[in-house]
Design an enzyme around this catalytic site. Structure first.
Site, PDB file in Angstrom:
ATOM      1  N   SER A  62      -4.562  -3.086 -11.375  1.00  0.00           N
ATOM      2  CA  SER A  62      -5.133  -1.752 -11.574  1.00  0.00           C
ATOM      3  C   SER A  62      -4.654  -1.128 -12.883  1.00  0.00           C
ATOM      4  O   SER A  62      -3.577  -1.451 -13.399  1.00  0.00           O
ATOM      5  CB  SER A  62      -4.748  -0.834 -10.413  1.00  0.00           C
ATOM      6  OG  SER A  62      -5.102  -1.416  -9.185  1.00  0.00           O
TER       7      SER A  62
HETATM    8  N1  SAH Z   1      -2.561  -2.960  -6.927  1.00  0.00           N
HETATM    9  C1  SAH Z   1      -3.029  -4.284  -7.202  1.00  0.00           C
HETATM   10  C2  SAH Z   1      -4.532  -4.288  -7.070  1.00  0.00           C
HETATM   11  C3  SAH Z   1      -5.094  -5.620  -6.842  1.00  0.00           C
HETATM   12  S1  SAH Z   1      -6.851  -5.679  -6.653  1.00  0.00           S
HETATM   13  C4  SAH Z   1      -2.610  -4.644  -8.614  1.00  0.00           C
HETATM   14  O1  SAH Z   1      -2.523  -3.717  -9.430  1.00  0.00           O
HETATM   15  O2  SAH Z   1      -2.390  -5.803  -8.926  1.00  0.00           O
HETATM   16  C5  SAH Z   1      -7.036  -5.545  -4.916  1.00  0.00           C
HETATM   17  C6  SAH Z   1      -6.513  -6.676  -4.100  1.00  0.00           C
HETATM   18  O3  SAH Z   1      -6.906  -6.423  -2.739  1.00  0.00           O
HETATM   19  C7  SAH Z   1      -7.077  -8.061  -4.431  1.00  0.00           C
HETATM   20  O4  SAH Z   1      -6.018  -8.923  -4.711  1.00  0.00           O
HETATM   21  C8  SAH Z   1      -7.797  -8.482  -3.145  1.00  0.00           C
HETATM   22  O5  SAH Z   1      -7.727  -9.866  -2.872  1.00  0.00           O
HETATM   23  C9  SAH Z   1      -7.085  -7.662  -2.095  1.00  0.00           C
HETATM   24  N2  SAH Z   1      -7.786  -7.456  -0.836  1.00  0.00           N
HETATM   25  C10 SAH Z   1      -9.103  -7.205  -0.643  1.00  0.00           C
HETATM   26  N3  SAH Z   1      -9.353  -7.061   0.671  1.00  0.00           N
HETATM   27  C11 SAH Z   1      -8.163  -7.207   1.324  1.00  0.00           C
HETATM   28  C12 SAH Z   1      -7.770  -7.154   2.689  1.00  0.00           C
HETATM   29  N4  SAH Z   1      -8.630  -6.920   3.681  1.00  0.00           N
HETATM   30  N5  SAH Z   1      -6.470  -7.355   2.989  1.00  0.00           N
HETATM   31  C13 SAH Z   1      -5.545  -7.593   2.007  1.00  0.00           C
HETATM   32  N6  SAH Z   1      -5.874  -7.652   0.698  1.00  0.00           N
HETATM   33  C14 SAH Z   1      -7.153  -7.456   0.357  1.00  0.00           C
END
Ligand code: SAH
Length: 226
Positions: A62
């Site tokens: 993010s």
């Molecule tokens: N805060 C993180 C954001 C990652 S993007 C960063 O800055 O790196 C969002 C993430 O949510 C992705 O890795 C995706 O695989 C995960 N995601 C999506 N649906 C999900 C779920 N139901 N349970 C756990 N993770 C999930």
């Protein structure tokens, strides 16, 4: 001071302080955590810029401002038990580990959890646990939580997450369409909840039982119609 330390200080001043992030604990955690370690080497020079970056598996780390903004909205004092859903790179996980007593972080993609684990191991946090699971239904066996942060966009607020909040607990979650959402803050009261819309945002979809049903993007679906 290294080049990355300098870039990170500038990021905090120019992207966070100047846009109204005030929580000193959030600012100092973001000044401390080397965000460039959470992206692949070819992207490290961009790690302190004002936008999200790809981390593989069609997911993103993010935007720094969004990490700071969501974390500030949780109003952490240091005593909290926090659930993070959507670990991705693990960067937000490290920030939460600096600011709360206990962090449980959930990710649904094994390839990302393994990468994040390898990086987070270098920090030797004793208050963080990573779980491979569908976080859209929360993590009931260790509820309740003082704060829940969801870093993926949900079609609606999953009731399970509200149920797993302690009284006074805060949930921050993007809610809306697959590609753009409104960031909402829900506070659990003794009787009911209060809900505030914080800002517009664009997160990858939350995929799971209480999220979107498949990883297929809207573009894929509309291409299919042609
Ligand atoms: N805060 C993180 C954001 C990652 S993007 C960063 O800055 O790196 C969002 C993430 O949510 C992705 O890795 C995706 O695989 C995960 N995601 C999506 N649906 C999900 C779920 N139901 N349970 C756990 N993770 C999930």
């Amino acid at each position: 001071m290294s080049r990355f330390d300098l870039l990170r200080r500038r990021m905090v001043e120019e992207q966070l302080v100047s846009r109204g992030i005030k929580d000193m604990r959030v600012l100092s955690a973001m000044k401390k955590i080397p965000r460039h370690l959470f992206v692949e080497e070819a992207l490290q020079d961009q790690a302190y810029r004002d936008h999200a970056l790809p981390i593989g598996a069609r997911q993103t780390i993010s935007q720094p401002f969004m990490v700071a903004f969501m974390t500030e909205a949780l109003a952490l004092s240091g005593k909290e038990k926090v659930l993070e859903i959507g670990m991705g790179s693990g960067y937000q996980t490290a920030i939460l580990a600096e600011l709360a007593a206990e962090v449980i972080s959930i990710e649904r993609l094994p390839v990302l959890i393994e990468k994040a684990r390898a990086i987070l191991d270098q920090f030797h946090y004793e208050n963080v646990r990573l779980q491979l699971a569908d976080g859209s239904i929360g993590w009931e066996k260790e509820s309740s939580f003082d704060a829940i942060l969801v870093a993926a966009g949900a079609p609606e607020i999953p009731q399970a997450l509200v149920d797993q909040l302690d009284i006074g607990g805060r949930l921050v979650i993007p809610v809306g369409g697959r590609s753009s959402q409104v960031l909402k803050k829900i506070v659990k009261e003794k009787y009911g909840t209060t809900e505030t819309a914080l800002t517009h945002c664009a997160f990858v979809p939350l995929i799971g039982a209480s999220g979107w049903q498949s990883a297929k993007s809207e573009t894929d679906a509309s291409n299919h119609l042609h």
